[in-house]
Design a protein around this motif. Structure first.
Motif, mmCIF file in Angstrom:
data_model
loop_
_atom_site.group_PDB
_atom_site.id
_atom_site.type_symbol
_atom_site.label_atom_id
_atom_site.label_comp_id
_atom_site.label_asym_id
_atom_site.label_seq_id
_atom_site.Cartn_x
_atom_site.Cartn_y
_atom_site.Cartn_z
ATOM 1 N N HIS A 101 0.691 -1.295 -0.260
ATOM 2 C CA HIS A 101 0.084 -0.567 -0.125
ATOM 3 C C HIS A 101 0.244 1.559 -0.104
ATOM 4 O O HIS A 101 1.835 1.678 0.856
ATOM 5 N N ARG A 102 0.202 1.972 -0.483
ATOM 6 C CA ARG A 102 1.035 3.546 -0.498
ATOM 7 C C ARG A 102 0.448 4.663 0.382
ATOM 8 O O ARG A 102 -0.997 5.022 -0.631
ATOM 9 N N ALA A 103 0.332 5.298 1.496
ATOM 10 C CA ALA A 103 -0.066 6.249 2.237
ATOM 11 C C ALA A 103 -0.106 7.867 1.119
ATOM 12 O O ALA A 103 0.339 7.817 1.381
ATOM 13 N N GLN A 157 -8.532 -10.080 3.771
ATOM 14 C CA GLN A 157 -9.578 -9.931 4.164
ATOM 15 C C GLN A 157 -9.000 -8.731 5.283
ATOM 16 O O GLN A 157 -8.483 -8.829 5.833
ATOM 17 N N MET A 158 -9.493 -7.058 5.369
ATOM 18 C CA MET A 158 -9.149 -5.941 6.356
ATOM 19 C C MET A 158 -10.650 -6.033 7.160
ATOM 20 O O MET A 158 -10.952 -5.185 7.250
ATOM 21 N N ASN A 159 -10.306 -6.284 8.163
ATOM 22 C CA ASN A 159 -10.849 -5.599 9.732
ATOM 23 C C ASN A 159 -9.756 -5.079 10.239
ATOM 24 O O ASN A 159 -8.995 -4.276 10.480
ATOM 25 N N SER A 160 -10.783 -4.240 11.129
ATOM 26 C CA SER A 160 -10.338 -3.519 12.346
ATOM 27 C C SER A 160 -9.805 -2.116 11.241
ATOM 28 O O SER A 160 -8.730 -1.757 12.127
ATOM 29 N N LEU A 161 -9.980 -1.710 10.544
ATOM 30 C CA LEU A 161 -9.523 -1.049 9.470
ATOM 31 C C LEU A 161 -9.711 0.020 10.367
ATOM 32 O O LEU A 161 -10.587 1.296 11.486
ATOM 33 N N THR A 218 -5.203 4.245 5.120
ATOM 34 C CA THR A 218 -6.129 4.665 4.298
ATOM 35 C C THR A 218 -4.623 4.988 3.215
ATOM 36 O O THR A 218 -3.727 5.824 3.376
ATOM 37 N N ALA A 219 -4.915 4.296 2.064
ATOM 38 C CA ALA A 219 -4.108 3.826 0.373
ATOM 39 C C ALA A 219 -4.220 3.753 0.177
ATOM 40 O O ALA A 219 -5.452 2.880 -0.134
ATOM 41 N N THR A 222 -6.033 -0.157 -6.185
ATOM 42 C CA THR A 222 -7.442 0.570 -5.400
ATOM 43 C C THR A 222 -7.766 1.318 -4.161
ATOM 44 O O THR A 222 -6.413 0.720 -3.502
ATOM 45 N N GLN A 223 -8.125 2.134 -4.640
ATOM 46 C CA GLN A 223 -8.491 2.599 -3.290
ATOM 47 C C GLN A 223 -9.052 2.531 -1.725
ATOM 48 O O GLN A 223 -10.163 2.248 -2.206
ATOM 49 N N VAL A 224 -8.636 2.726 -0.816
ATOM 50 C CA VAL A 224 -8.704 2.301 0.634
ATOM 51 C C VAL A 224 -9.228 3.645 1.298
ATOM 52 O O VAL A 224 -8.015 3.933 1.415
ATOM 53 N N THR A 225 -9.972 3.605 1.148
ATOM 54 C CA THR A 225 -9.951 5.192 2.619
ATOM 55 C C THR A 225 -10.968 4.984 4.065
ATOM 56 O O THR A 225 -11.951 3.960 3.664
ATOM 57 N N VAL A 226 -10.493 5.191 4.768
ATOM 58 C CA VAL A 226 -11.077 4.660 6.027
ATOM 59 C C VAL A 226 -11.310 6.439 6.907
ATOM 60 O O VAL A 226 -10.273 6.771 7.254
ATOM 61 N N SER A 227 -12.632 6.779 7.064
ATOM 62 C CA SER A 227 -13.228 8.023 7.710
ATOM 63 C C SER A 227 -12.747 7.774 9.413
ATOM 64 O O SER A 227 -13.402 6.582 9.477
ATOM 65 N N SER A 228 -12.507 8.501 9.789
ATOM 66 C CA SER A 228 -12.300 8.182 11.290
ATOM 67 C C SER A 228 -14.248 8.355 11.702
ATOM 68 O O SER A 228 -15.061 9.535 11.301
#
Length: 118
Positions: free
Chosen positions: A38-40, A82-86, A91-92, A112-118
């Motif tokens: 991943h690249r943040a 499988q990504m849990n407890s993100l 985010t990357a 593929t973009q993954v964005t985790v909001s707080s």
């Protein structure tokens, strides 16, 4: 021709889950190691998990141990993450990558973009 196609990224709230998929073709799985980077934003691309095609052994970067699980379904030529407890720091852009062991050639997906909001 080797092809790696990622899917499954998106926007998720902190604590949520996503499953990334990497559909691969053009190489023999048993002659490969395949995994995820991943690249943040503003940072270098970093390896986070991989699986050996020869023996199925796995490796995880410390920050994802216990939260992410890598697996492979060879009947579908697909690798999963499988990504849990993100967390927001997950985010990357996530890239699927493969190394053909016999030729030491590396191959990359488009990300593929993954964005985790707080």
């Amino acid at each position: 021709e080797v092809q790696l196609v990622e899917s499954g990224g998106g926007l998720v709230q902190a604590g949520g889950s996503l499953r990334l998929s990497c559909l691969h073709s053009g190489f023999t799985f048993n002659d490969s190691a395949i995994g995820w980077f991943h690249r943040a934003p503003g940072k270098e691309r970093v390896g986070i998990s991989c699986i050996s095609g020869s023996d199925g052994s796995t490796w995880y970067e410390d920050s994802v141990k216990g939260r992410f699980t890598i697996s492979s379904d060879n009947t579908k030529n697909t690798m999963y993450l499988q990504m849990n407890s993100l967390k927001p720091e997950d985010t990357a852009v996530y890239y699927c990558a493969a190394t053909r062991i016999s030729s030491r050639a590396d191959y990359w997906g488009q990300g593929t973009q993954v964005t985790v909001s707080s």
